[in-house]
Design a protein around this motif. Sequence first.
Motif, PDB file in Angstrom:
ATOM      1  N   GLY A  87      40.637  48.352  20.741  1.00  0.00           N
ATOM      2  CA  GLY A  87      39.245  47.959  20.516  1.00  0.00           C
ATOM      3  C   GLY A  87      38.308  48.652  21.494  1.00  0.00           C
ATOM      4  N   MET A  88      37.191  48.025  21.787  1.00  0.00           N
ATOM      5  CA  MET A  88      36.159  48.671  22.604  1.00  0.00           C
ATOM      6  C   MET A  88      36.198  48.261  24.069  1.00  0.00           C
ATOM      7  SD  MET A  88      34.284  50.620  20.604  1.00  0.00           S
ATOM      8  CE  MET A  88      32.719  50.748  21.448  1.00  0.00           C
ATOM      9  N   ALA A  89      36.999  47.259  24.437  1.00  0.00           N
ATOM     10  CA  ALA A  89      36.920  46.710  25.788  1.00  0.00           C
ATOM     11  C   ALA A  89      37.185  47.760  26.862  1.00  0.00           C
ATOM     12  CB  ALA A  89      37.895  45.534  25.934  1.00  0.00           C
ATOM     13  N   GLY A  90      38.197  48.595  26.651  1.00  0.00           N
ATOM     14  CA  GLY A  90      38.574  49.571  27.670  1.00  0.00           C
ATOM     15  C   GLY A  90      37.490  50.607  27.903  1.00  0.00           C
ATOM     16  N   LEU A  91      37.034  51.218  26.817  1.00  0.00           N
ATOM     17  CA  LEU A  91      35.979  52.229  26.936  1.00  0.00           C
ATOM     18  C   LEU A  91      34.728  51.623  27.565  1.00  0.00           C
ATOM     19  CD1 LEU A  91      35.106  55.163  26.275  1.00  0.00           C
ATOM     20  CD2 LEU A  91      34.185  54.271  24.124  1.00  0.00           C
TER      21      LEU A  91
ATOM     22  N   ALA B 119      45.072  39.673  28.453  1.00  0.00           N
ATOM     23  CA  ALA B 119      44.456  40.997  28.599  1.00  0.00           C
ATOM     24  C   ALA B 119      42.949  40.880  28.753  1.00  0.00           C
ATOM     25  CB  ALA B 119      44.802  41.873  27.395  1.00  0.00           C
ATOM     26  N   ALA B 120      42.331  39.992  27.977  1.00  0.00           N
ATOM     27  CA  ALA B 120      40.866  39.844  28.019  1.00  0.00           C
ATOM     28  C   ALA B 120      40.402  39.374  29.395  1.00  0.00           C
ATOM     29  CB  ALA B 120      40.402  38.872  26.942  1.00  0.00           C
ATOM     30  N   LEU B 121      41.204  38.543  30.043  1.00  0.00           N
ATOM     31  CA  LEU B 121      40.848  38.072  31.383  1.00  0.00           C
ATOM     32  C   LEU B 121      40.997  39.175  32.425  1.00  0.00           C
ATOM     33  CD1 LEU B 121      42.400  34.514  31.813  1.00  0.00           C
ATOM     34  CD2 LEU B 121      39.979  35.128  31.826  1.00  0.00           C
ATOM     35  N   LEU B 122      42.034  40.001  32.229  1.00  0.00           N
ATOM     36  CA  LEU B 122      42.315  41.046  33.216  1.00  0.00           C
ATOM     37  C   LEU B 122      41.417  42.253  33.065  1.00  0.00           C
ATOM     38  CD1 LEU B 122      46.206  40.852  33.181  1.00  0.00           C
ATOM     39  CD2 LEU B 122      44.801  40.656  35.241  1.00  0.00           C
ATOM     40  N   GLY B 123      40.915  42.478  31.853  1.00  0.00           N
ATOM     41  CA  GLY B 123      40.118  43.671  31.582  1.00  0.00           C
ATOM     42  C   GLY B 123      40.524  44.207  30.225  1.00  0.00           C
ATOM     43  N   ALA B 124      41.216  45.349  30.225  1.00  0.00           N
ATOM     44  CA  ALA B 124      41.662  45.940  28.964  1.00  0.00           C
ATOM     45  C   ALA B 124      42.953  46.725  29.176  1.00  0.00           C
ATOM     46  CB  ALA B 124      40.564  46.822  28.389  1.00  0.00           C
ATOM     47  N   PRO B 125      44.039  46.009  29.523  1.00  0.00           N
ATOM     48  CA  PRO B 125      45.293  46.737  29.793  1.00  0.00           C
ATOM     49  C   PRO B 125      46.012  47.249  28.533  1.00  0.00           C
ATOM     50  CG  PRO B 125      45.615  44.362  30.091  1.00  0.00           C
ATOM     51  CD  PRO B 125      44.139  44.577  29.855  1.00  0.00           C
ATOM     52  N   SER B 235      38.964  45.169  37.414  1.00  0.00           N
ATOM     53  CA  SER B 235      39.582  44.995  36.097  1.00  0.00           C
ATOM     54  C   SER B 235      40.739  45.976  35.927  1.00  0.00           C
ATOM     55  CB  SER B 235      38.565  45.267  34.978  1.00  0.00           C
ATOM     56  OG  SER B 235      37.556  44.291  34.978  1.00  0.00           O
ATOM     57  N   MET B 236      41.738  45.566  35.144  1.00  0.00           N
ATOM     58  CA  MET B 236      42.873  46.430  34.815  1.00  0.00           C
ATOM     59  C   MET B 236      42.560  47.109  33.485  1.00  0.00           C
ATOM     60  SD  MET B 236      46.816  45.157  34.199  1.00  0.00           S
ATOM     61  CE  MET B 236      48.108  46.337  33.745  1.00  0.00           C
ATOM     62  N   VAL B 237      42.466  48.439  33.504  1.00  0.00           N
ATOM     63  CA  VAL B 237      42.039  49.167  32.303  1.00  0.00           C
ATOM     64  C   VAL B 237      43.005  50.310  31.992  1.00  0.00           C
ATOM     65  CG1 VAL B 237      40.188  50.537  31.244  1.00  0.00           C
ATOM     66  CG2 VAL B 237      39.604  48.657  32.797  1.00  0.00           C
ATOM     67  N   THR B 238      43.524  50.329  30.783  1.00  0.00           N
ATOM     68  CA  THR B 238      44.283  51.472  30.308  1.00  0.00           C
ATOM     69  C   THR B 238      43.359  52.287  29.416  1.00  0.00           C
ATOM     70  OG1 THR B 238      46.312  50.157  30.330  1.00  0.00           O
ATOM     71  CG2 THR B 238      46.357  52.216  29.074  1.00  0.00           C
TER      72      THR B 238
END
Lengths: 250, 250
Positions: A87-91, B119-125, B235-238
């Motif tokens: 989805g869009m969360a990462g970007l 995942a939503a709490l951590l960011g976007a892993p 945040s944790m982001v992939t």
Amino acid sequence: MSKIYIVGIGPGNYEEMTIRAVKALQQCEVIIGYQVYIGLVEPYFPGKEFLSTPMAREEERCRLSFETALAGKDTALVCSGDAGIYGMAGLFLEIGQEYPDAGIEVEIVPGITAASSGAALLGAPLMQDFFVISLSDLLTPWEKIEKRLHAAAASDTVLCLYNPSSRKRKDHLRRACEIVLQYASPDTVCGIAERTGREGERIQICRLSELKDTPVNMFTTVFIGNSETKEIDGSMVTPRGYRIGDGGNG
Amino acid sequence: MSKIYIVGIGPGNYEEMTIRAVKALQQCEVIIGYQVYIGLVEPYFPGKEFLSTPMAREEERCRLSFETALAGKDTALVCSGDAGIYGMAGLFLEIGQEYPDAGIEVEIVPGITAASSGAALLGAPLMQDFFVISLSDLLTPWEKIEKRLHAAAASDTVLCLYNPSSRKRKDHLRRACEIVLQYASPDTVCGIAERTGREGERIQICRLSELKDTPVNMFTTVFIGNSETKEIDGSMVTPRGYRIGDGGNG
């Protein structure tokens, strides 16, 4: 201080949204998204300002969300499925680095992803460990996708495939099936779920040998069972290893 | 004809239920589940008949659902998270074979699974392909779990681990980390989400080298990033492979 919600709206029908997602959209003044998703939510949120951009304009949508919030309006950026799974969360969080002192609060609201909504229609294919892989090579090199397909199949893991086909890559599902067939029986139970929660919703259960010639499109989610997956009364079921009569782990 | 809904209630807070799940529970006369989950939904559905069984009595709950529906009452069988991801949907469909001519309609209602809510709490892993593995060896042999951990780590895939610990298996997360460390950098970004949506909710971001000594319990979901996963402003982001400035695939 304005707030931005990154909201997963689920498969597309209003009822599959969470209460939290509905409240987030109600709370916002502006709702931003890819035009198809805006079309899905627009009828349910009258009086909101809707802004949409075409496909492949993800960055634009993220920046538009920041600009709108900076102008003092609570904003929702909507994605289909789950905001955090393809989805869009990462970007969005990456683009957020361009607005270091914006002081904007961000909340990610999860939604029902296609793995969950498709599985529920098919039966229960994801009761054991599973591997979620997108067959789109626009953002991931195909070699890496192949490596992951080998890893999943060699470890007898259920596979859930997103983006199995598009106009530009019609043979990706066939190529994925050929990899899995190096490890798994051609009789492996498979399923597809298409346009889940939208008009034209359909499912189909088949064998791995048939899957590679099954037409799929960008609205299809594909499930490839493991060696234990069965078809029970028209449903695709991966037993969790409960030995019936022995109890389980709750 | 009575109906049975197998309902995923999400992480546990009412707002994270889908509208469809709420409507299903409202529609039913009887709501059945593990006592902890019944405790979570009971306050929101006054006037319903609630039946619960202790942990490890999954089959009993399935049969109780069938018996209740056979007695003419619409029934909901509730699970935390998604009904189809380590939930009750699979066992229920298997047990259904014992009631071949019951003529009971069954509907599986998906819910937000811990992969999505954590995942939503951590960011976007989970923005790229990921592997969902339960570290519980009650229903899957540990050898198979190890094989899947190797497969995930060797293919540089994000891992989402359910059931990382319990009273009987305190060292499973450590053993899992040791496997992943054979392939991945000790600096790999990891995260845990605990009691998501319930009292005591917390998250923590750490490195793979620290994860193995991080206390976890049966309410923890663990995320191990791939080689591209980063920490951005807590945040944790992939990253999904979007080359910022180049557009994406929508």
